[in-house]
Design a protein around this motif. Structure first.
Motif, PDB file in Angstrom:
ATOM      1  N   ARG A   1     -18.968 -22.537   6.422  1.00 18.34           N
ATOM      2  CA  ARG A   1     -18.569 -20.837   6.449  1.00 18.34           C
ATOM      3  C   ARG A   1     -18.361 -20.594   4.853  1.00 18.34           C
ATOM      4  N   ASP A   2     -18.649 -19.176   4.706  1.00 15.50           N
ATOM      5  CA  ASP A   2     -18.654 -18.569   3.365  1.00 15.50           C
ATOM      6  C   ASP A   2     -17.134 -18.412   3.079  1.00 15.50           C
ATOM      7  N   PHE A   3     -16.689 -19.424   2.213  1.00 19.61           N
ATOM      8  CA  PHE A   3     -15.342 -19.689   2.085  1.00 19.61           C
ATOM      9  C   PHE A   3     -14.412 -18.607   1.641  1.00 19.61           C
ATOM     10  N   SER A   4     -15.204 -17.470   0.978  1.00 17.92           N
ATOM     11  CA  SER A   4     -14.311 -16.440   0.693  1.00 17.92           C
ATOM     12  C   SER A   4     -13.892 -15.408   1.636  1.00 17.92           C
ATOM     13  N   ARG A   5     -14.344 -15.669   2.836  1.00 17.48           N
ATOM     14  CA  ARG A   5     -13.909 -15.018   4.161  1.00 17.48           C
ATOM     15  C   ARG A   5     -13.026 -15.995   4.932  1.00 17.48           C
TER      16      ARG A   5
ATOM     17  N   SER B   1      -8.071 -15.260   2.759  1.00 17.57           N
ATOM     18  CA  SER B   1      -7.745 -13.927   2.863  1.00 17.57           C
ATOM     19  C   SER B   1      -6.276 -13.595   2.957  1.00 17.57           C
ATOM     20  N   LEU B   2      -5.417 -14.562   3.178  1.00 20.90           N
ATOM     21  CA  LEU B   2      -3.992 -14.717   2.952  1.00 20.90           C
ATOM     22  C   LEU B   2      -3.697 -14.674   1.449  1.00 20.90           C
ATOM     23  N   LEU B   3      -4.518 -15.562   0.661  1.00 18.31           N
ATOM     24  CA  LEU B   3      -4.228 -15.739  -0.790  1.00 18.31           C
ATOM     25  C   LEU B   3      -4.204 -14.229  -1.271  1.00 18.31           C
ATOM     26  N   ARG B   4      -5.484 -13.683  -0.986  1.00 14.09           N
ATOM     27  CA  ARG B   4      -5.874 -12.429  -1.840  1.00 14.09           C
ATOM     28  C   ARG B   4      -4.868 -11.192  -1.345  1.00 14.09           C
ATOM     29  N   ALA B   5      -4.509 -11.211  -0.056  1.00 14.89           N
ATOM     30  CA  ALA B   5      -3.706 -10.052   0.346  1.00 14.89           C
ATOM     31  C   ALA B   5      -2.275 -10.439  -0.154  1.00 14.89           C
ATOM     32  N   ARG B   6      -1.674 -11.446  -0.189  1.00 15.56           N
ATOM     33  CA  ARG B   6      -0.497 -11.661  -0.740  1.00 15.56           C
ATOM     34  C   ARG B   6      -0.577 -11.155  -2.361  1.00 15.56           C
ATOM     35  N   GLU B   7      -1.695 -11.823  -3.002  1.00 23.06           N
ATOM     36  CA  GLU B   7      -1.720 -11.516  -4.333  1.00 23.06           C
ATOM     37  C   GLU B   7      -1.783 -10.025  -4.715  1.00 23.06           C
ATOM     38  N   ALA B   8      -2.336  -9.363  -3.831  1.00 24.90           N
ATOM     39  CA  ALA B   8      -2.617  -7.815  -4.086  1.00 24.90           C
ATOM     40  C   ALA B   8      -1.191  -7.188  -3.900  1.00 24.90           C
ATOM     41  N   VAL B   9      -0.495  -7.739  -2.832  1.00 24.37           N
ATOM     42  CA  VAL B   9       0.946  -7.196  -2.918  1.00 24.37           C
ATOM     43  C   VAL B   9       1.944  -7.629  -4.036  1.00 24.37           C
ATOM     44  N   MET B  10       1.970  -8.973  -4.366  1.00 25.54           N
ATOM     45  CA  MET B  10       2.825  -9.163  -5.439  1.00 25.54           C
ATOM     46  C   MET B  10       2.216  -8.709  -6.711  1.00 25.54           C
ATOM     47  N   ARG B  11       1.255  -8.235  -7.027  1.00 25.98           N
ATOM     48  CA  ARG B  11       0.808  -7.707  -8.348  1.00 25.98           C
ATOM     49  C   ARG B  11       1.643  -6.360  -8.404  1.00 25.98           C
TER      50      ARG B  11
ATOM     51  N   LEU C   1       7.007  -8.215   3.655  1.00 26.55           N
ATOM     52  CA  LEU C   1       5.675  -8.220   3.840  1.00 26.55           C
ATOM     53  C   LEU C   1       5.265  -9.673   2.856  1.00 26.55           C
ATOM     54  N   PRO C   2       5.682  -9.678   1.626  1.00 30.78           N
ATOM     55  CA  PRO C   2       5.422 -10.661   0.666  1.00 30.78           C
ATOM     56  C   PRO C   2       6.060 -12.181   1.649  1.00 30.78           C
ATOM     57  N   MET C   3       6.939 -12.096   2.146  1.00 27.72           N
ATOM     58  CA  MET C   3       7.248 -13.403   2.763  1.00 27.72           C
ATOM     59  C   MET C   3       6.474 -13.597   4.049  1.00 27.72           C
ATOM     60  N   SER C   4       6.221 -12.766   4.701  1.00 26.63           N
ATOM     61  CA  SER C   4       5.559 -12.950   6.028  1.00 26.63           C
ATOM     62  C   SER C   4       4.042 -13.659   5.524  1.00 26.63           C
ATOM     63  N   LEU C   5       3.556 -12.826   4.497  1.00 20.49           N
ATOM     64  CA  LEU C   5       2.190 -13.500   4.003  1.00 20.49           C
ATOM     65  C   LEU C   5       2.404 -15.146   3.532  1.00 20.49           C
ATOM     66  N   LEU C   6       3.504 -15.192   2.726  1.00 25.79           N
ATOM     67  CA  LEU C   6       3.646 -16.501   2.067  1.00 25.79           C
ATOM     68  C   LEU C   6       3.775 -17.488   3.145  1.00 25.79           C
ATOM     69  N   ARG C   7       4.716 -17.160   4.194  1.00 19.94           N
ATOM     70  CA  ARG C   7       5.122 -18.229   5.438  1.00 19.94           C
ATOM     71  C   ARG C   7       3.695 -18.662   6.186  1.00 19.94           C
ATOM     72  N   ALA C   8       2.910 -17.352   6.356  1.00 21.11           N
ATOM     73  CA  ALA C   8       1.688 -17.597   7.265  1.00 21.11           C
ATOM     74  C   ALA C   8       0.949 -18.349   6.493  1.00 21.11           C
ATOM     75  N   ARG C   9       0.670 -18.090   5.104  1.00 22.41           N
ATOM     76  CA  ARG C   9      -0.335 -18.891   4.323  1.00 22.41           C
ATOM     77  C   ARG C   9      -0.028 -20.228   4.322  1.00 22.41           C
ATOM     78  N   GLU C  10       1.305 -20.442   4.124  1.00 19.94           N
ATOM     79  CA  GLU C  10       1.988 -22.058   4.016  1.00 19.94           C
ATOM     80  C   GLU C  10       1.630 -22.765   5.268  1.00 19.94           C
TER      81      GLU C  10
ATOM     82  N   LEU D   1      -5.986  -7.967   6.997  1.00 19.94           N
ATOM     83  CA  LEU D   1      -5.714  -8.402   5.461  1.00 19.94           C
ATOM     84  C   LEU D   1      -6.569  -7.912   4.426  1.00 19.94           C
ATOM     85  N   GLY D   2      -7.768  -7.662   4.990  1.00 22.23           N
ATOM     86  CA  GLY D   2      -8.913  -7.205   4.203  1.00 22.23           C
ATOM     87  C   GLY D   2      -8.520  -5.634   3.836  1.00 22.23           C
TER      88      GLY D   2
END
Lengths: 152, 152
Positions: free
Chosen positions: A2-6, A11-21, B8-17, B132-133
DNA sequence: CGAAGATGCTTAACATGTTAAGTGAATGCG
DNA sequence: CGCATTCACTTAACATGTTAAGCATCTTCG
């Protein structure tokens, strides 16, 4: 493969980073990291808690929490006192300075959250969080057993 | 203030974890961290890339990537050579050992991903990733400018 | 009671996240 | 050409993530 970027983790990592930024600069201005802010918020909500409970609420592992509490205590943002009944446990609470700091950060933080909600849409945001919760619930208990961190 | 455990940040964090908890043990058995695995996968997909491009693809910050590449090179899992045209740039590629390692990890990894998909539902998973996208896209450009990491 | 085990938390050790500064190589421009 | 600027990457410094050990205290049970 699988294309790992998808992939879901990415997806979760990028979304969370977008928020935390969005939040990090404001927190940084007040000398707080994301995790320290989580702890203060948890303490404000719980009005004092044991370390283990705090770890579960702020979703931090014990060792991380230990270090952060040490630092926050040195900065007089929290207070600790060992429980009388069980000397192993210690009760953590937010200090007056801590409350003051929270008050100075909260407005900006709330404004950012509101802006995110506005841009993404409140309904959509609720849907997303619903799905994230379901994902978390679906995977609960699949992996390793003992979960000191989350898993209420 | 909002119950921060429902933010939202916590939801994303927990889901990713919750997701990563499924993968970590298997990776660990092969002596790989989540980030090292991301890099190997990215290199396998790109068939060689510059460091900056790799950082963007694997969603890692420069300094983290620098350290990890140093270690992966010492373990002979990747190879580096400086570009002829521009001595500043270096081309990174996965080595034969790296390919071998990937081949030994991939089956388990794929199986775990398939199980997660099965449990959560393929359609729902696609929906989630779609949202997420959108979230990521919605917030792109809101925060700080220069983004060496993601932001294609 | 008292030793074995469990519990709550901390320390240790290593890897990564994050920001700032450093270094050498290319570029732009007077 | 020459020098300031930009660029690609690395180092440095500090904070956290992650796993394993360590250390009291508490609990259990003979």
């Amino acid at each position: 493969m699988r294309d790992f970027s998808r992939s879901l983790p990415m997806s979760l990592l990028r979304a969370r980073e977008a928020v935390m930024r969005q939040f990090r600069p404001s927190l940084r201005q007040h000398g707080l990291t994301e995790q320290q802010w989580r702890i203060l918020r948890a303490l404000a909500a719980l009005e004092g808690a044991e370390v283990t409970e705090l770890a579960r609420t702020a979703f931090l592992l014990g060792p991380s929490l230990s270090r952060i509490l040490r630092d926050l205590e040195a900065r007089n943002l929290i207070e600790r006192k060992t429980a009388k009944a069980d000397q192993r446990r210690s009760m953590v609470s937010i200090s007056k300075d801590g409350v003051k700091l929270m008050a100075s950060v909260a407005p900006t933080s709330e404004a950012i959250y509101a802006e995110i909600t506005r841009r993404f849409g409140a309904r959509k945001l609720a849907e997303l969080q619903q799905m994230l919760g379901e994902l978390e619930h679906t995977l609960a208990g699949l992996g390793s057993a003992d979960d000191t961190r989350a898993e209420e």
